[in-house]
Structures are given as structure tokens and as C-alpha cells.
Design a protein around this motif. Sequence first.
Motif, mmCIF file in Angstrom:
data_model
loop_
_atom_site.group_PDB
_atom_site.id
_atom_site.type_symbol
_atom_site.label_atom_id
_atom_site.label_comp_id
_atom_site.label_asym_id
_atom_site.label_seq_id
_atom_site.Cartn_x
_atom_site.Cartn_y
_atom_site.Cartn_z
ATOM 1 N N VAL A 253 0.017 -12.918 4.273
ATOM 2 C CA VAL A 253 0.114 -11.718 3.438
ATOM 3 C C VAL A 253 1.162 -10.768 4.018
ATOM 4 N N GLN A 254 1.205 -10.659 5.341
ATOM 5 C CA GLN A 254 2.186 -9.781 5.970
ATOM 6 C C GLN A 254 3.606 -10.226 5.612
ATOM 7 N N ARG A 255 3.862 -11.533 5.647
ATOM 8 C CA ARG A 255 5.196 -12.038 5.279
ATOM 9 C C ARG A 255 5.539 -11.657 3.847
ATOM 10 N N LEU A 256 4.568 -11.771 2.939
ATOM 11 C CA LEU A 256 4.800 -11.391 1.544
ATOM 12 C C LEU A 256 5.081 -9.897 1.425
ATOM 13 N N LEU A 257 4.293 -9.081 2.122
ATOM 14 C CA LEU A 257 4.493 -7.635 2.069
ATOM 15 C C LEU A 257 5.862 -7.239 2.622
ATOM 16 N N VAL A 258 6.286 -7.891 3.694
ATOM 17 C CA VAL A 258 7.607 -7.617 4.263
ATOM 18 C C VAL A 258 8.689 -7.925 3.231
ATOM 19 N N GLY A 259 8.563 -9.054 2.529
ATOM 20 C CA GLY A 259 9.528 -9.407 1.491
ATOM 21 C C GLY A 259 9.555 -8.396 0.363
ATOM 22 N N VAL A 260 8.387 -7.922 -0.051
ATOM 23 C CA VAL A 260 8.306 -6.923 -1.124
ATOM 24 C C VAL A 260 8.958 -5.619 -0.676
ATOM 25 N N VAL A 261 8.677 -5.192 0.547
ATOM 26 C CA VAL A 261 9.263 -3.950 1.065
ATOM 27 C C VAL A 261 10.784 -4.076 1.150
ATOM 28 N N LYS A 262 11.295 -5.208 1.664
ATOM 29 C CA LYS A 262 12.746 -5.397 1.765
ATOM 30 C C LYS A 262 13.400 -5.393 0.391
ATOM 31 N N HIS A 263 12.772 -6.056 -0.570
ATOM 32 C CA HIS A 263 13.328 -6.076 -1.928
ATOM 33 C C HIS A 263 13.345 -4.658 -2.503
ATOM 34 N N SER A 264 12.263 -3.933 -2.333
ATOM 35 C CA SER A 264 12.185 -2.563 -2.834
ATOM 36 C C SER A 264 13.256 -1.687 -2.201
ATOM 37 N N GLN A 265 13.446 -1.816 -0.892
ATOM 38 C CA GLN A 265 14.479 -1.041 -0.204
ATOM 39 C C GLN A 265 15.870 -1.414 -0.708
ATOM 40 N N ALA A 266 16.110 -2.707 -0.941
ATOM 41 C CA ALA A 266 17.415 -3.142 -1.445
ATOM 42 C C ALA A 266 17.683 -2.576 -2.827
ATOM 43 N N VAL A 267 16.682 -2.620 -3.703
ATOM 44 C CA VAL A 267 16.862 -2.094 -5.060
ATOM 45 C C VAL A 267 17.084 -0.588 -5.016
ATOM 46 N N HIS A 268 16.296 0.141 -4.195
ATOM 47 C CA HIS A 268 16.461 1.586 -4.110
ATOM 48 C C HIS A 268 17.818 1.965 -3.533
ATOM 49 N N SER A 269 18.284 1.258 -2.515
ATOM 50 C CA SER A 269 19.602 1.576 -1.959
ATOM 51 C C SER A 269 20.698 1.214 -2.946
#
Length: 142
Positions: A39-55
Motif C-alpha cells: 500500500v505504501q508503494r501505491l501511495l508513493v506513486g499517487v503522491v508523485k503523480h499528484s505532485q507532477a500534475v500540480h507542478s
Amino acid sequence: MDQHLWIPVPSEGRMLQVCGACRAADRFTGDEHGDAVAVQRLLVGVVKHSQAVHSWRGTPGGLSDHRLATAAEWHLTAREVLVLDLGSRGMTSAAIARALSISPRTVEKHFENTYRKLGTRDRISAVLRAQSSGVLTARRTN
């Protein structure tokens, strides 16, 4: 609650984000700890994707509301547009995969979906169609 299982998730800045589970009596099993790691790996991927989209939204030519609406007309997801934009910058599938914490095969699937939706057969044609329709901005070369 007697037992707590905390899953740290990286975030921007100094604030630590965690996701947790609690239970009254029984200890968490080894399998449950293994599930927490997945689950942590999935959450890390979601956070990175969200940060990429926001930036990306904050950059010139990024994912503005108008571009999102145009992408929606083509039935493109935000992830497909992001992958297509990174590809238009000359990044390989492997480089895109590393940047978004996904597999190169997933990147290729995003490209395949994009080709189908835009009615193209390759990356260059898809980028040109996306630029001409307003989904991506044309890049100037000096």
C-alpha cells in the motif's frame, strides 16, 4: 485502540504524511505488514503523480483548465496527457516511467491508448495531433 500500524508517505515540504490502521487487541500479522508495504508503494506513486500534475499545471503550456477540457473532448485522461507531454519533450518510455514511478510497460499502454483516442499510430503523430488540437502546446526549438 491497542495496535497501530503507520505507513509514512513522502510529501513536499517538512510535513510528514502518514496513513494508519488501528485495532483493539490482536497484533498485526506479517502478511498485514507486507500488505502495508504494498500500500505504501501505491501511495508513493499517487503522491508523485499528484505532485507532477500540480507542478505541470503551474508551468507555461502546462495542464490548464482549457487544456484539460480539450483533452476531455478527446477522452484523454490527465495521466495520458502527462505521458504524452513528457514524450513530446524527448523523454524515453523508461525515463517517463522513472519520473512517474510506474513501469515502462504502463507508459507504453498510456501511449497506445493515446494513439487509439487520437487516431494516430506513433508518438510523433500523436504529439502533432495533440498540439494542433490544443491539448499540448507546440515547443519552440532554438
